[in-house]
Structures are given as structure tokens and as C-alpha cells.
Design a protein around this motif. Sequence first.
Motif, PDB file in Angstrom:
ATOM      1  N   PHE A 155      -7.137   2.669   5.950  1.00  0.00           N
ATOM      2  CA  PHE A 155      -5.969   2.251   6.738  1.00  0.00           C
ATOM      3  C   PHE A 155      -6.036   0.746   7.013  1.00  0.00           C
ATOM      4  CE2 PHE A 155      -3.600   2.474  10.986  1.00  0.00           C
ATOM      5  CZ  PHE A 155      -2.359   2.361  10.366  1.00  0.00           C
ATOM      6  N   GLU A 156      -7.264   0.237   7.151  1.00  0.00           N
ATOM      7  CA  GLU A 156      -7.411  -1.212   7.356  1.00  0.00           C
ATOM      8  C   GLU A 156      -6.906  -1.974   6.133  1.00  0.00           C
ATOM      9  OE1 GLU A 156     -11.575  -0.664   8.534  1.00  0.00           O
ATOM     10  OE2 GLU A 156     -11.141  -1.935  10.261  1.00  0.00           O
ATOM     11  N   LEU A 157      -7.149  -1.400   4.948  1.00  0.00           N
ATOM     12  CA  LEU A 157      -6.619  -2.007   3.716  1.00  0.00           C
ATOM     13  C   LEU A 157      -5.087  -2.009   3.766  1.00  0.00           C
ATOM     14  CD1 LEU A 157      -6.782  -2.894   0.661  1.00  0.00           C
ATOM     15  CD2 LEU A 157      -6.761  -0.462   0.109  1.00  0.00           C
ATOM     16  N   ALA A 158      -4.539  -0.888   4.212  1.00  0.00           N
ATOM     17  CA  ALA A 158      -3.079  -0.803   4.292  1.00  0.00           C
ATOM     18  C   ALA A 158      -2.537  -1.833   5.286  1.00  0.00           C
ATOM     19  CB  ALA A 158      -2.673   0.613   4.706  1.00  0.00           C
ATOM     20  N   LEU A 159      -3.258  -2.018   6.405  1.00  0.00           N
ATOM     21  CA  LEU A 159      -2.803  -2.986   7.410  1.00  0.00           C
ATOM     22  C   LEU A 159      -2.937  -4.434   6.920  1.00  0.00           C
ATOM     23  CD1 LEU A 159      -4.297  -1.404  10.681  1.00  0.00           C
ATOM     24  CD2 LEU A 159      -1.883  -1.507  10.038  1.00  0.00           C
ATOM     25  N   ALA A 160      -3.865  -4.650   5.987  1.00  0.00           N
ATOM     26  CA  ALA A 160      -4.018  -6.003   5.426  1.00  0.00           C
ATOM     27  C   ALA A 160      -2.952  -6.269   4.355  1.00  0.00           C
ATOM     28  CB  ALA A 160      -5.413  -6.166   4.838  1.00  0.00           C
ATOM     29  N   SER A 161      -2.312  -5.207   3.874  1.00  0.00           N
ATOM     30  CA  SER A 161      -1.263  -5.356   2.859  1.00  0.00           C
ATOM     31  C   SER A 161       0.012  -5.883   3.517  1.00  0.00           C
ATOM     32  CB  SER A 161      -0.959  -4.005   2.197  1.00  0.00           C
ATOM     33  OG  SER A 161      -2.154  -3.424   1.721  1.00  0.00           O
ATOM     34  N   HIS A 162       0.941  -6.333   2.681  1.00  0.00           N
ATOM     35  CA  HIS A 162       2.158  -6.915   3.257  1.00  0.00           C
ATOM     36  C   HIS A 162       3.231  -5.870   3.540  1.00  0.00           C
ATOM     37  CE1 HIS A 162       0.210 -10.122   0.683  1.00  0.00           C
ATOM     38  NE2 HIS A 162      -0.039 -10.444   1.937  1.00  0.00           N
ATOM     39  N   TYR A 163       3.125  -4.734   2.851  1.00  0.00           N
ATOM     40  CA  TYR A 163       4.079  -3.628   3.072  1.00  0.00           C
ATOM     41  C   TYR A 163       3.310  -2.309   2.977  1.00  0.00           C
ATOM     42  CZ  TYR A 163       7.617  -7.165   2.045  1.00  0.00           C
ATOM     43  OH  TYR A 163       8.391  -8.301   2.060  1.00  0.00           O
ATOM     44  N   ARG A 164       3.810  -1.313   3.694  1.00  0.00           N
ATOM     45  CA  ARG A 164       3.191   0.017   3.658  1.00  0.00           C
ATOM     46  C   ARG A 164       4.263   1.079   3.457  1.00  0.00           C
ATOM     47  NH1 ARG A 164       0.743  -3.381   6.458  1.00  0.00           N
ATOM     48  NH2 ARG A 164       2.469  -3.447   7.954  1.00  0.00           N
ATOM     49  N   LEU A 165       4.048   1.910   2.446  1.00  0.00           N
ATOM     50  CA  LEU A 165       4.919   3.069   2.205  1.00  0.00           C
ATOM     51  C   LEU A 165       4.077   4.322   2.428  1.00  0.00           C
ATOM     52  CD1 LEU A 165       6.466   2.060  -1.250  1.00  0.00           C
ATOM     53  CD2 LEU A 165       7.293   1.465   1.047  1.00  0.00           C
ATOM     54  N   ALA A 166       4.725   5.398   2.799  1.00  0.00           N
ATOM     55  CA  ALA A 166       3.961   6.646   2.954  1.00  0.00           C
ATOM     56  C   ALA A 166       4.833   7.826   2.579  1.00  0.00           C
ATOM     57  CB  ALA A 166       3.482   6.798   4.395  1.00  0.00           C
ATOM     58  N   VAL A 167       4.195   8.845   2.031  1.00  0.00           N
ATOM     59  CA  VAL A 167       4.916  10.097   1.786  1.00  0.00           C
ATOM     60  C   VAL A 167       4.980  10.842   3.132  1.00  0.00           C
ATOM     61  CG1 VAL A 167       4.195  10.256  -0.628  1.00  0.00           C
ATOM     62  CG2 VAL A 167       2.831  11.386   1.139  1.00  0.00           C
ATOM     63  N   PRO A 168       5.914  11.777   3.289  1.00  0.00           N
ATOM     64  CA  PRO A 168       6.078  12.419   4.611  1.00  0.00           C
ATOM     65  C   PRO A 168       4.821  13.138   5.102  1.00  0.00           C
ATOM     66  CG  PRO A 168       7.950  12.919   3.173  1.00  0.00           C
ATOM     67  CD  PRO A 168       6.953  12.190   2.326  1.00  0.00           C
ATOM     68  N   SER A 178       0.871  -1.188   0.000  1.00  0.00           N
ATOM     69  CA  SER A 178       0.000   0.000   0.000  1.00  0.00           C
ATOM     70  C   SER A 178       0.895   1.221   0.000  1.00  0.00           C
ATOM     71  CB  SER A 178      -0.895   0.013   1.242  1.00  0.00           C
ATOM     72  OG  SER A 178      -2.058  -0.730   0.998  1.00  0.00           O
ATOM     73  N   ALA A 179       0.640   2.136  -0.925  1.00  0.00           N
ATOM     74  CA  ALA A 179       1.459   3.353  -1.040  1.00  0.00           C
ATOM     75  C   ALA A 179       0.561   4.535  -0.693  1.00  0.00           C
ATOM     76  CB  ALA A 179       2.010   3.479  -2.445  1.00  0.00           C
ATOM     77  N   ILE A 180       0.869   5.137   0.457  1.00  0.00           N
ATOM     78  CA  ILE A 180      -0.091   6.079   1.059  1.00  0.00           C
ATOM     79  C   ILE A 180       0.313   7.538   0.838  1.00  0.00           C
ATOM     80  CG2 ILE A 180      -1.149   6.772   3.246  1.00  0.00           C
ATOM     81  CD1 ILE A 180      -0.481   3.906   4.270  1.00  0.00           C
ATOM     82  N   HIS A 181      -0.642   8.324   0.354  1.00  0.00           N
ATOM     83  CA  HIS A 181      -0.509   9.781   0.415  1.00  0.00           C
ATOM     84  C   HIS A 181      -1.842  10.329   0.897  1.00  0.00           C
ATOM     85  CE1 HIS A 181      -2.803   9.696  -3.285  1.00  0.00           C
ATOM     86  NE2 HIS A 181      -2.829  11.022  -3.325  1.00  0.00           N
ATOM     87  N   GLY A 182      -1.875  11.573   1.322  1.00  0.00           N
ATOM     88  CA  GLY A 182      -3.128  12.135   1.853  1.00  0.00           C
ATOM     89  C   GLY A 182      -3.461  11.475   3.174  1.00  0.00           C
ATOM     90  N   THR A 183      -4.690  10.945   3.267  1.00  0.00           N
ATOM     91  CA  THR A 183      -5.119  10.343   4.532  1.00  0.00           C
ATOM     92  C   THR A 183      -5.609   8.920   4.295  1.00  0.00           C
ATOM     93  OG1 THR A 183      -7.179  11.538   4.126  1.00  0.00           O
ATOM     94  CG2 THR A 183      -5.764  12.404   5.859  1.00  0.00           C
ATOM     95  N   ALA A 184      -4.957   7.953   4.932  1.00  0.00           N
ATOM     96  CA  ALA A 184      -5.440   6.561   4.909  1.00  0.00           C
ATOM     97  C   ALA A 184      -6.238   6.398   6.189  1.00  0.00           C
ATOM     98  CB  ALA A 184      -4.274   5.587   4.868  1.00  0.00           C
ATOM     99  N   LEU A 185      -7.552   6.456   6.052  1.00  0.00           N
ATOM    100  CA  LEU A 185      -8.379   6.450   7.264  1.00  0.00           C
ATOM    101  C   LEU A 185      -9.373   5.301   7.232  1.00  0.00           C
ATOM    102  CD1 LEU A 185      -9.225  10.281   7.490  1.00  0.00           C
ATOM    103  CD2 LEU A 185      -7.437   9.033   8.713  1.00  0.00           C
ATOM    104  N   GLY A 186      -9.784   4.872   8.415  1.00  0.00           N
ATOM    105  CA  GLY A 186     -10.815   3.847   8.523  1.00  0.00           C
ATOM    106  C   GLY A 186     -10.483   2.651   7.653  1.00  0.00           C
ATOM    107  N   GLY A 187     -11.467   2.257   6.831  1.00  0.00           N
ATOM    108  CA  GLY A 187     -11.264   1.113   5.940  1.00  0.00           C
ATOM    109  C   GLY A 187     -10.031   1.275   5.064  1.00  0.00           C
TER     110      GLY A 187
END
Length: 729
Positions: A120-133, A109-118
Motif C-alpha cells: 500500500f505504501e508503494l501505491a501511496l508513492a504512485s501518482h494515481y491509484r485504481l482498485a477493483v471493487p 498503481s492498479a490494485i486487486h486483492g490486498t495492497a498491504l504494508g509496503g
Amino acid sequence: MVNTMTLTWEATREFAVMAEYSTYGSVVVLQVNNPPVNSFSYHVRQGLVDGLEKAQRDPAIRSIVIMGKGRTFPAGADVREFGTASAGMMPDLLSVLAAVDTSPKPVVSAIHGTALGGGFELALASHYRLAVPSARVGLPEVHLGILPGAGGTQRLPRVVGVKTAIQMITTGQHIKAQQALSLGLVDKIVQGDLLKEAVSFARSIEGRPVEDRRISQKTVPDAEKVGEVVDAARKTIIRRARGAIAPMTCVQAIQASVLPFDVGMQRERELMAFLMTSWQAPAQQYAFFSEREVRRWSHPRDKRVNFKTAKPRVIKSVGVVGAGTMGVGITISLLQAGLKVVLLEVNKKQLDRGITTIQKTLSQKSASQRMSLLTTTMDYSALSDVDMVIEAVFESMRLKKEVFKKLDSITKPQAILASNTSGLDIDKIAAVTKRPDKVVGTHFFAPANIMRLLENILGKHTSAETIATAMQLGTTIGKVGVLVGNCPGFVGNRMLGPYVTEAVFLLEEGADPQDVDKAIEEFGFAMGPFRMGDLSGLDIGWRGRIEKGLTTEQGPPPATPPLYRRGNRYCPLADMLCMQGRLGQKTGAGWYRYEPGSRAALPDPVVQQMIREYRQEHGFKKRTISSQEIVERCLYPLINEGFHILDEGIAARSMDIDVTYLFGYGWPRHTGGPMYYAEKVVGLEKILRSLESYQAQYPDHHYLQPSPLLRDMVAKGTSLAALGTDSKL
Ligand SMILES: CCCCCC/C=C/CC(=O)SCCNC(=O)CCNC(=O)[C@H](O)C(C)(C)COP(=O)(O)OP(=O)(O)OC[C@H]1O[C@@H](n2cnc3c(N)ncnc32)[C@H](O)[C@@H]1OP(=O)(O)O
């Protein structure tokens, strides 16, 4: 690690549904495309499942990236779908996340903006998480009266432990990328182009086993302390929740995270179903959308007064007149938003005190930069060039008229003149100027730099452009602006009148201040009317009553019956306190007493004795009053006043009233606001019948007289939403 520069950017868009599928060699990128916040509507869910299946089938694909298009990673479930047929349509979010978790090919999961609720849950179900600062993550479902029902209560504690998970989920806080990294919630913060970085990262982990990356397969690090942690958190959470059921239900779900994953998920599902079918979840979701819906304002007075057509003036500099508590709070809000401010105060000591408070309040980091936007002065001519002035002087019509006359003669002709009056007639203030079209009420709430409500008052001559400017200014400084019409007390304080009046009548009949406050606080308010009065200062109301001629500094006006004013029942207990110099916290005594340096309200035998003697003197027989009666006697007249306000067109929609109370008066959010509560929780018929019954017992309490609109709506079975305009709710 693959050099991003060598990537071939020949993305092949296979199909453009709400989850776009593109390939970058061996990497598939699934981009959720559902503006504005990429919420998981049915089509997004279907698109993701289709994309994942397609990626699994293609032997050339070795890893998968999920990200959001436009401004953000998915911000959660589509809340507007809740309770509709599409919410239940498969695939649901749980099956999307199960497909991600069990994917044999690594999912990033490659996150920008806001990973909220479902999201962020999607991101937590992923095997890796990246995020912009600048990304933020969180599980804010508690604010919608529900819990993170797509595995959030099970996966989050497996990463951060039960203690931190309880903290994050019960407050719904958003966490910045850097903190998420240190908590282990993201694996890497990436600079530069997120798509390129994500594809490059996905390539770098191709072929690695995913089993040990699955959060669902991990155990909770502080599992052995779960009982202890929950016990320690319970008291604070219940106190903070003030009657909302979601926070403790979240804790119950998190507690189950120490069980095997499937068992915990089952528990999460049951608790989610409990919350989803409660009356509080729709109330909180209504509050969420109403906060946003009030931005689409209009007013029945004039069809030009409409957010669609009225254009705001550009405001770059604002004058603030008065460096008292309100003026200082307003100044801080304006400076924090980066506006230039000229603060005028004619009293030098007051001005110096104000400057010190402003300096102390602005955060250390930005203080000098913000302070450079501030000019302070004792001379009105310094306001000659500002785009707008907000007057925040003492609440006296005489004084306000004087100030507006001066402002009218000094400021440039196009400048807007706003008054921070909490209830005085805007038209009378406007009448002393030659520009009544540019005069508007901007009623801030104390502390003005913290409280989010801005009640904007449309006078008889206020132009659409002026009101648009006041509403826009509210947005600029992070307030929730509500447009209302002009009447004594406007919406908020007008409705407060019956509430406070009935609260004091209850003292005559047998309640003590702490009995009333306890019942109202148990209902969900942060403070009951008497504690609130002590905090705000009892002299504010007293001065107002003196100005209206209802009382004098020495007692009732001559030849006035002690318990009546202008034909209405009147209780002088609050006046009696003020005459003794008991003005609330600031004097160490009011309805309660306060130890030096403490804000704890202590029941005061002196006040109890005063009330006892008053009852004896006027022939009141003390009786026991139930909490239910206290709540109904205080809140139903307040609600009833809301119906008068709607009937008179002072508020265009019931949601404007609800938002006013949620953001300005501490009305408990889980009940949706006074009008929502009346209609959807209690029922209008029951409100009407209770008012009728109390009115029969207290015929001279005029606030108990049901509003004609309420009667009419009950008779016809009409709904509040049908009265409003422009509502999507
Ligand atoms: C049985 C089990 C089934 C499993 C069920 C799975 C359950 C999952 C739970 C959830 O995911 S609930 C949703 C959790 N997410 C949130 O609470 C986020 C809410 N949104 C926000 O906090 C903010 O909107 C934002 C994302 C931070 C963006 O803020 P910003 O100030 O930039 O924009 P807004 O004006 O707030 O929003 C723009 C626009 O979008 C609408 N909107 C926002 N979020 C949602 C949403 N989750 N669903 C539907 N619509 C949403 C918002 O109403 C605005 O609309 P408008 O028409 O422009 O006013």
C-alpha cells in the motif's frame, strides 16, 4: 479517455524477473510476480527498479502501471527476509518508492486483492491509484510489531489526516475499495479487466504534470490539531496495546508527518529501527507465521496423521447437540460458513432461546439466507443423515457417553462424531461407540462464533481421515485449528490448571484478587484469572472438581484435610464462593461484585473479609507480594506444564501450544505465546531457576516442580524449534 476496445494487446514481455515488464504502446506495465502474495523480496525490488529505469530511458514510454500478478497486489515486505542478509540488500523498499514518487512519467498503481504494508505504501508513492471493487488496502505492520516504514506514516496522514491515519495504522485494519475511494486513498474503482482498465487510464493521464499528484509534496490537512488528536488517542491506544510498544511508536511517527517530508521520513526511519531491533517485533512475526504453520499438522502418535497424506471427508451438513452457549455459538459459526446445520436440544425452552440468539447474531443482511440452512429438532432421528455431529452438552462424562451411544446408533456409519468437551477423556467417549476411529474432540472456545481457536483432539483410535476432517472444518469456518493429543484438559485447559492454582495460593499468602488480576493484566492479558473466572462462571471449575471427587457441594469430602487433596496442596477458596452461590457475573457476585446490568468487576469487602478469616483460620501470615512474583508464580508453572505436554507428545511442537494460548486464552501476542516467551524473552535457564527457587519456598506446590524436559533442555542447551517437526521458522 481512450476506448479500451481499441487497445492493441500485443504485450512485449521484455524480461521475466519477479517484476515482469510489458509494453502496451506508450504504457509500460510492471507486474510483480512473486506468489503467493507478491511480497517485496530482494528480486522484486530489483525488478521494479530495473523496470522503472528502463521505462524512463525509453522515449516512447509515457506512463507506467504497477500491478500484481496472480491473486494480489503486493501484500508488503517479505517478512521472512527480516533479519537476513537479503533484507538489507539494495535497492531497499525506500529506494523503490523514491523512484516511483520522483518518476517524471506518471505511475499508476492498479490494485486487486490486498495492497498491504509496503504494497500500500508503494501505491501511496504512485501518482494515481485504481482498485477493483473487491480490493482491500491497509497498513497492518503494527501486528508484526513494526510500523509502516516505507513512508506510510508520512504519506497516509497527508491524504486522510492525522486522526484517521492514527486509527488506521494503530489498528492495522484493512479498508475496502469503496471506503478507500471515499477517503481519497484511491482515485477510481474500476470494473472489468484491471489490466485493460489500468492501461486505458494510464493513457488518459499521459503528459499531465505529476508534481501536484505527489502525496509527499502535500501537507497534512489537520496539522494544526495534531497535539490534540494525539492526546485524545493516547489513552485508548495504550490501554488497547496491553504492553505492545508498536502502536504508540506508530503514533510518534505519524506525529512527525506535520514536519517537512524529509524530516518526517528520517523520524520514521529512526522509530522503525527502534521497533525492528526490539524483542517484540520477532515475537509478533513468530505469531504471524505460527498461525499459518499450524496448518501443517502432524502427530508423533502415528505417521499417517499428517496434513500431507491424510485426506478429509467432505462435510456438507453438521448436527449440533445442545443449544446452550457453546452449541449456539458453534451453530452460528457453521451457518456463517454456509454449512447446513441440524441443531438438536431436548429442552424446548433452551431450544427456543438458542434459536432467538442465532437469529439475533446473524447479520441482518444474510440472516434469512443463513437461517434457511438451519433445522432445529428435539428428536435424535433428525440427525440420521448428517455428515458430522458436534456434541456440545453439559460437561459430564455420564451424559456425554449417553449422547454418543445414541448418536452411534442413529447417525449413518460414515458420520464423524465430535465432542466439544473442554477436557474429558476422548477415548472413554469413543469407547461407547462402534466407530472409535470416527470420534474426535473439537474443543471450541466461548463465544464460539467469535473466538478463533479450535483445539482438535486426537484420540487413541481417531483415524487420520477423521482428524483431517476436523482440521478442514476449522479452516472452512475460519478458525485456527491446532492438533493436540488426549489428556485431561488437553493443552489449553491443562496448562491453565497450574496458573489458576498458583493464583489462588497467592490469595492465601496476602494478595487480593485485584492485585493478581492487575499484575497479569499489566503483563498483557485482557483479563486476570479472577476476572476471567467470574466471566466464565465459577461453577464450571467447581462442577469439575466435584466430578473428580476433590470437593462436594457441601464442602471438603469427609475425612479430608482442609488444605490437601490426594496428597497435593489444595486451596478451597473458590469452592467456598460457589457454596455461597457466588458463581461470577451471572449471579452478580464471584471474586468481585457487580452492579445490576454492569460487567465492571468491583472489589468486594465480603470476599476480602472471607479471605482474611481463611488466612487466620489456617495460620497464613499476610505479606506484600510484588507484581513480578505474581507474574512468575502464575505464568512459570503454566509454561512448565507446556514442557510436560511436549515431553508427553500431547503437542507436536511448541508453536502448537503458543497458537493455542494466543488464540484461545488471550496470551499477549507481542510476547509470542508462552513457550516462545519462555525461551526467547525470559530464557529457559531463568525459568528453571525461578521454578526451583519457588519450589524451595513452597515444596508442597507440586506444579512448581520443574519438568524433566525443561531441565534436560537447559542442561544440553537445546532449543524448542529443534524439538518440533516441519517448522520453517
Ligand atoms: C528501514 C526501513 C526499511 C523499509 C521496510 C519496509 C517495511 C515494510 C513493512 C511491511 O510491508 S511488513 C508486511 C506488511 N504486510 C502484511 O502484514 C501482510 C501479511 N499477510 C497477510 O495479511 C495475509 O497473508 C494476506 C496477504 C491478507 C493473504 O491472506 P491469505 O489468507 O490469502 O493467505 P495466507 O495464508 O495468510 O498467506 C499465504 C502465504 O503467504 C505468506 N505471507 C503472507 N504475507 C507475507 C509477507 N508479507 N511476507 C512473507 N510471507 C507472507 C504466508 O505466511 C503464507 O505462507 P505459507 O507458507 O503458505 O503458510
